[in-house]
Design an enzyme around this catalytic site. Structure first.
Site, PDB file in Angstrom:
ATOM      1  N   ASP A   1      47.123   9.484  53.467  1.00  0.00           N
ATOM      2  CA  ASP A   1      48.169  10.498  53.301  1.00  0.00           C
ATOM      3  C   ASP A   1      47.904  11.709  54.197  1.00  0.00           C
ATOM      4  O   ASP A   1      46.798  11.896  54.724  1.00  0.00           O
ATOM      5  CB  ASP A   1      48.188  10.925  51.819  1.00  0.00           C
ATOM      6  CG  ASP A   1      49.551  11.432  51.366  1.00  0.00           C
ATOM      7  OD1 ASP A   1      50.402  11.700  52.235  1.00  0.00           O
ATOM      8  OD2 ASP A   1      49.743  11.575  50.152  1.00  0.00           O
TER       9      ASP A   1
ATOM     10  N   ASP B   1      58.958   9.819  50.007  1.00  0.00           N
ATOM     11  CA  ASP B   1      58.594  10.070  48.610  1.00  0.00           C
ATOM     12  C   ASP B   1      59.805   9.878  47.710  1.00  0.00           C
ATOM     13  O   ASP B   1      59.683   9.920  46.490  1.00  0.00           O
ATOM     14  CB  ASP B   1      58.060  11.497  48.442  1.00  0.00           C
ATOM     15  CG  ASP B   1      56.569  11.564  48.723  1.00  0.00           C
ATOM     16  OD1 ASP B   1      55.976  10.509  49.003  1.00  0.00           O
ATOM     17  OD2 ASP B   1      55.995  12.668  48.665  1.00  0.00           O
TER      18      ASP B   1
HETATM   19  C1  DGJ Z   1      52.318  12.616  48.823  1.00  0.00           C
HETATM   20  C2  DGJ Z   1      52.641  11.159  48.916  1.00  0.00           C
HETATM   21  O1  DGJ Z   1      53.745  10.955  49.711  1.00  0.00           O
HETATM   22  C3  DGJ Z   1      52.798  10.599  47.505  1.00  0.00           C
HETATM   23  O2  DGJ Z   1      53.191   9.259  47.548  1.00  0.00           O
HETATM   24  C4  DGJ Z   1      51.512  10.772  46.774  1.00  0.00           C
HETATM   25  O3  DGJ Z   1      50.518   9.971  47.370  1.00  0.00           O
HETATM   26  C5  DGJ Z   1      51.087  12.234  46.786  1.00  0.00           C
HETATM   27  N1  DGJ Z   1      51.082  12.777  48.104  1.00  0.00           N
HETATM   28  C6  DGJ Z   1      49.713  12.403  46.187  1.00  0.00           C
HETATM   29  O4  DGJ Z   1      49.286  13.683  46.263  1.00  0.00           O
END
Ligand code: DGJ
Length: 779
Positions: free
Chosen positions: A477, A547
């Site tokens: 991430d 997301d």
């Molecule tokens: C942002 C990501 O896009 C989410 O899927 C998740 O992993 C969160 N970060 C976790 O902090």
């Protein structure tokens, strides 16, 4: 195939030709990029010049007929009369900024050489050729190598440029783009993809009759604000017809493309690293590589353009053991429990997931340090939270493996929280400006990847994490955009190099780990799609697309990605409803239908689901596995995208196809619907069928009273009881037809419910209704 003689250059792919020539004055004149041609008379491709128009700069005394402002070029700098967007800008040791690059020599080599500092495409077919054209600057003696690699099979040409300081003095590059290309007319359409967090890849079209259109990012990443992918087309081009040129870039930092219509009505495209806040100093003998740009041309509309790009990405960008391997169906803990979990709650989720057919369990954020929220602990990868995971990573991994699941883990290696052990030890490792207030982004700072010591440290830390026994997957991430650009490692006069140096550091980190742990399936993520580009796809074969897991939002998002990226590169999860990003409620089957057109996963607390929903999930996963090869690696077709989205995917051998349609909003009275298809073998007979599903009687509200012998009050106990035992039959669609018919006509489906009767010949199709259809060879 490359035909070159030092005067004229023809780059032919299966169906396209790209051509340019050396002018008498040494500049490279672009001649043609379009359908494959067999041209032995280049003069028909060249604009004729007898005079230069008034109020223009002519190239030199001997060429009063030539103004570079009105020539289609392959390369241009500033200072010699071309007033359009340049490909490069420099400040020379003497303070001057004019460059005059002219042709020097060329070479054609077999294959696709690797870049030294950046990720690059590669070739395993043995059919790719590369042309390097060396240009020499008449003013200072600099060298510029323009490279063209020809990928015949997928109708792609990649371009890049390398600046070599072959002068005696240092030089500062203030713009060093990868390519420049001119079209001979204005009024072309630019299609680009814009958005932000949870709304990536919104397609936008603009016809450019005059002036400039810029598609650039300044987040430090390729960004969700606007993806590097863009297209140029004739304005009447559509999905299946018309001239379309697609462009993409192997770069994960700030990118820039400008399309400019000149006062002489030519359209210029320049593309590469964003020059904003960028400079790069080269001492004598040093060189700078610009990222590789990808170009494709389709004479048959956006569909063929996308198919070319998809083949190119699948064959020449993604690599390693997972390149063509079917990707596992996963369950991710994030939306199931966010930071609030224990080992036993995770295992409970894993167990239910396993029973439903899931293959990979992923523990997302929250497993290290004191990370019970997003304010702290980033950087502390060596401190596993023992309160949550008493047996550590290894303990959990073993228990997950013992359940028969692969184990996966979330990391965010490029970040640091001020509230972390790492920051307390190394405040100098964070990107911020000493003594000044720092702007915030998710309470975290970027690690200074310009500093090799930081990269080495993170390689070591991550190697430890990646070595966890039983670990099979990593979600990488990256949740912060750049602000306060500053590296404490670099001197004051190198601060303009921070954004690019960061990207180079990031690539070294990622490449080392990808090479060290080739069997681990890596998935990229940056708050969803804030770094979705061809650069990172060289290291991880799939990326978390957004997301936003809402099925309706995902239609536009995935449709957007599909223009340049194959479906094996974007991941999509079925999540809970009301959806956590939009609060919208959509049917479980619709969530599945949309998610199965990416790499499928689940991200919700399965233990909170009703048993009939769990049963539905189990059936979904079983079905997905049956068609997974087609869904993940087949040819993808967009059919319609407005209120009703339609996609289909056809296996490479044309034996199987899966189609999906989803309606955003019901239009009263719209009863007839046709599912379109494409790419099937014209002469093969196919069996077309839908899924036989049943629907909840409560979906019909108090219409139940039109058939019920007793009055049923909506949402009453009786209504709920009836709903438990009485299901509404889904429609049956089952036909046999030749591929030519399915390709040209599609299938006219049964009527939608429009307020009158309902039976097995009617489709229950409310807002957000979706269907999956399958096509298999009948003979
Ligand atoms: C942002 C990501 O896009 C989410 O899927 C998740 O992993 C969160 N970060 C976790 O902090």
């Amino acid at each position: 195939m490359i035909k070159a003689d030092g005067k004229v250059f023809f780059l032919n792919t299966k169906s396209t030709t790209y051509a340019f020539r050396v002018m008498e004055t040494g500049q490279l004149e672009h001649m043609y990029y379009g359908r494959l041609i067999n041209c032995d008379e280049p003069s028909v491709l060249i604009e004729k010049r007898a005079f230069a128009p008034g109020n223009t700069i002519t190239y030199d005394d001997a060429h009063q007929d030539l103004t570079l402002e009105d020539v289609r070029l392959e390369l241009s700098a500033i200072g010699k009369g071309d007033l359009r967007e340049p490909m490069l800008e420099v400040v020379c040791a003497d303070g001057s900024t004019s460059l005059d690059f002219v042709y020097d020599s060329y070479e054609v080599i077999q294959g696709k050489p690797e870049f030294k500092t950046l990720p690059s495409s590669y070739d395993e077919t043995g059919k790719v050729e590369t042309l390097n054209v060396t240009m020499k600057d008449k003013n200072h003696g600099f060298t510029l190598i323009l490279s063209y690699s020809v990928f015949e099979e997928c109708d792609v040409i990649t371009r890049s440029a390398k600046f070599i300081n072959t002068s005696e003095e240092s030089v500062r590059l203030t713009r060093m783009l990868s390519m420049l290309m001119d079209y001979d007319h204005p009024g072309m359409k630019i299609t680009s993809f814009h958005g932000g967090w949870t709304r990536e890849m919104n397609k936008s079209d603009i016809v450019l009759p005059a002036g400039k259109f810029v598609n650039s990012s300044f987040t430090g990443t390729s960004s969700n604000r606007c993806n590097p992918l863009f297209m140029i087309s004739e304005p009447d081009s559509c999905e299946e017809s018309g001239d379309v040129w697609g462009f993409n870039l192997l770069y994960s930092g700030n990118h820039y493309s400008a399309t400019e219509v000149s006062s002489f009505k030519k359209t210029r495209v320049v593309y590469g690293i964003n020059p904003q806040n960028f400079a790069w100093d080269l001492a004598a003998g040093e060189e700078f590589e610009a990222p590789e740009a990808v170009l494709t041309y389709s004479a048959a509309g956006f569909r063929q353009m996308s198919l070319n790009m998809h083949d190119f990405v699948r064959e020449h960008i993604t690599r390693g053991p997972w390149k063509k391997k079917e990707r596992p169906v996963l369950i991710n803990s994030w939306e199931a429990s966010y930071f609030d979990f224990t080992e036993s709650s995770l295992l409970k989720l894993a167990k239910t997931a396993k029973n439903a057919g899931v293959e990979l369990f992923v523990m997302d954020d929250g497993w290290f340090g004191d990370r019970n929220d997003d304010h702290r602990a980033l950087g502390d990868w060596d401190i596993v939270n023992k309160k949550k995971l008493p047996g550590g990573l290894e303990g959990l991994s073993k228990k997950v493996n013992d359940l028969g699941l692969m184990f996966g883990l979330w990391v965010e290696p490029e970040m640091i929280n001020v509230d972390s052990e790492l920051y307390r030890k190394h405040p100098d490792w964070a990107i911020d400006i000493p003594g000044m207030d720092h702007s915030e982004g998710r309470f975290q700072r970027l690690l200074d990847l310009c500093n090799p010591e930081v990269v080495d440290y993170m390689i070591d830390r991550m190697s430890e994490v990646f070595s966890t026994p039983g670990l099979a997957y990593i979600k990488w991430d990256m949740n912060r955009n750049f602000s306060d650009y500053y590296s404490k490692y670099l001197p004051a006069d190198k601060q303009f190099e921070v954004s690019h140096r960061y990207v180079l550091g990031f690539y070294r980190l990622l490449k080392t780990l990808a090479e060290r742990f080739p069997e681990i399936l890596m998935e990229g993520c940056a708050s969803g799609g804030n770094r979705f580009d061809l650069g990172v796809l060289c290291y991880y074969p799939q990326i978390w697309a957004s997301d936003n897991t809402d099925a309706v939002s995902r239609l536009a998002i995935q449709d957007g990605y599909s223009y340049g990226y194959p479906q094996s590169t974007y991941t999509a999860h079925v999540s809970a409803c009301p959806n956590h990003q939009t609060l919208r409620v959509t049917p479980l089957e619709s969530r599945f239908a949309v998610a199965s057109f990416g790499v499928l996963g689940y991200e919700l607390n399965l233990n909170d689901m009703k048993s009939e929903d769990i049963a539905a999930v189990k059936a979904q996963i079983e079905l997905y596995k049956q068609y997974r090869k087609t869904l993940q690696f087949g040819d993808f077709y967009r059919h319609k995208a407005d209120n009703i989205y339609q996609w289909s995917i056809v296996d490479k051998d044309k034996s199987t196809s899966v189609s999906m349609l989803m309606q955003r909003e019901i239009v009263a009275g719209d009863q007839y619907l046709k599912i379109n298809m494409a790419g099937l073998d014209q002469k093969t007979k196919y069996h077309f069928f839908g899924r036989k599903l049943e629907y909840n009687v409560k979906g019909f509200g108090d219409l139940v009273n039109t058939v019920s012998p007793i009055h049923i009050k909506q949402d009453s106990l009786v209504h709920n009881l009836v709903a438990k035992f009485v299901k509404m039959p889904g429609e049956i669609e089952d036909y046999v037809a030749y591929g030519d018919t399915l390709n040209s006509n599609g299938v006219k489906l049964v009527q939608s419910f429009v307020g009158t009767g309902f039976n097995e010949e009617v489709r229950y199709f409310p807002d957000f209704g979706a269907r999956l259809y399958f096509v298999e060879k009948a003979e």
